[in-house]
Scaffold this motif. Structure first.
Motif, PDB file in Angstrom:
ATOM      1  N   ALA A  98       0.830  -1.343  -0.067  1.00 28.34           N
ATOM      2  CA  ALA A  98       0.016   0.088  -0.026  1.00 28.34           C
ATOM      3  C   ALA A  98       0.822   1.071  -0.054  1.00 28.34           C
ATOM      4  O   ALA A  98       0.566   2.169  -0.756  1.00 28.34           O
ATOM      5  N   LEU A  99       2.030   1.294   0.660  1.00 28.59           N
ATOM      6  CA  LEU A  99       2.932   2.403   1.021  1.00 28.59           C
ATOM      7  C   LEU A  99       3.480   2.609  -0.399  1.00 28.59           C
ATOM      8  O   LEU A  99       3.575   3.593  -1.045  1.00 28.59           O
ATOM      9  N   ALA A 100       4.014   1.477  -1.116  1.00 29.07           N
ATOM     10  CA  ALA A 100       4.711   1.700  -2.662  1.00 29.07           C
ATOM     11  C   ALA A 100       3.580   2.284  -3.521  1.00 29.07           C
ATOM     12  O   ALA A 100       3.972   2.970  -4.503  1.00 29.07           O
ATOM     13  N   LEU A 101       2.482   1.794  -3.643  1.00 27.06           N
ATOM     14  CA  LEU A 101       1.480   1.955  -4.366  1.00 27.06           C
ATOM     15  C   LEU A 101       0.996   3.264  -4.361  1.00 27.06           C
ATOM     16  O   LEU A 101       0.825   4.376  -5.274  1.00 27.06           O
ATOM     17  N   MET A 102       0.893   3.907  -3.121  1.00 28.76           N
ATOM     18  CA  MET A 102       0.417   5.234  -3.013  1.00 28.76           C
ATOM     19  C   MET A 102       1.376   6.304  -3.294  1.00 28.76           C
ATOM     20  O   MET A 102       1.297   7.410  -3.946  1.00 28.76           O
ATOM     21  N   THR A 103       2.599   5.854  -3.136  1.00 30.30           N
ATOM     22  CA  THR A 103       3.833   6.626  -3.480  1.00 30.30           C
ATOM     23  C   THR A 103       4.093   6.649  -5.008  1.00 30.30           C
ATOM     24  O   THR A 103       4.353   7.724  -5.447  1.00 30.30           O
ATOM     25  N   SER A 104       3.948   5.567  -5.705  1.00 31.35           N
ATOM     26  CA  SER A 104       3.981   5.535  -7.097  1.00 31.35           C
ATOM     27  C   SER A 104       2.667   6.355  -7.703  1.00 31.35           C
ATOM     28  O   SER A 104       3.019   7.221  -8.618  1.00 31.35           O
TER      29      SER A 104
END
Length: 163
Positions: A98-104
């Motif tokens: 979730a952190l990686a997706l939102m950052t992307s």
């Protein structure tokens, strides 16, 4: 720069572009707009190319190992993030995803690296502590470590400076 005013009904009349100062319409091409509350609104999404360069970094805090994979736009700016953890449960994997997706999504929408990393720096949760990394010997969480490394590797700020 004008801030949109509210009509008598209370709804926002329009948003104004931060780049050109004009009202934002559906076909507006600038990436950053000023919303009804006067804050920046990042609009549109820049897609990553099918084939791209990437940088991989191992982040270690005590026994925790997380691998950060940063996909790059052709100009060398980060555009996507993948986080893979060693020996994590489904809950932890889900949070990293979730952190990686939102950052992307934020990067692809034009939110600057310094803004996204500024929101993650200083977060404190376990695991925290010694890293064995001379550039970042002590971190307060994996999010703090990730943000500090991203800023040092891709940002204009110094690793110890505020973003």
């Amino acid at each position: 720069m004008q801030v949109p005013e509210k009509s008598e009904k209370g709804d926002a009349m329009t948003a104004y572009c931060v780049d050109c100062g004009g009202p934002v319409e559906e076909s507006h091409s600038c990436a950053v707009h000023l919303g009804e509350d006067g804050r920046r609104v990042y609009a549109g999404r820049r897609r990553m190319p099918e084939e791209r360069r990437s940088v991989i970094r191992k982040l270690k805090i005590g026994p925790l190992k997380v691998y950060a994979v940063v996909g790059l736009f052709p100009d060398g700016r980060p555009g996507e993030l993948f986080l893979h953890g060693d020996r994590l449960g489904t809950f932890e994997h889900g949070l990293l995803d979730a952190l990686a997706l939102m950052t992307s999504l934020a990067w692809q929408a034009g939110v600057p690296l310094e803004v996204t990393c500024g929101k993650l720096r200083g977060w404190t949760f376990e695991p925290r502590g010694m890293t064995g990394d001379p550039e970042f010997p002590f971190v307060s969480s994996i999010a703090d470590y990730l943000a500090r490394w991203l800023l040092a590797r891709f940002g204009a700020s110094e690793p110890g400076g505020d973003a």
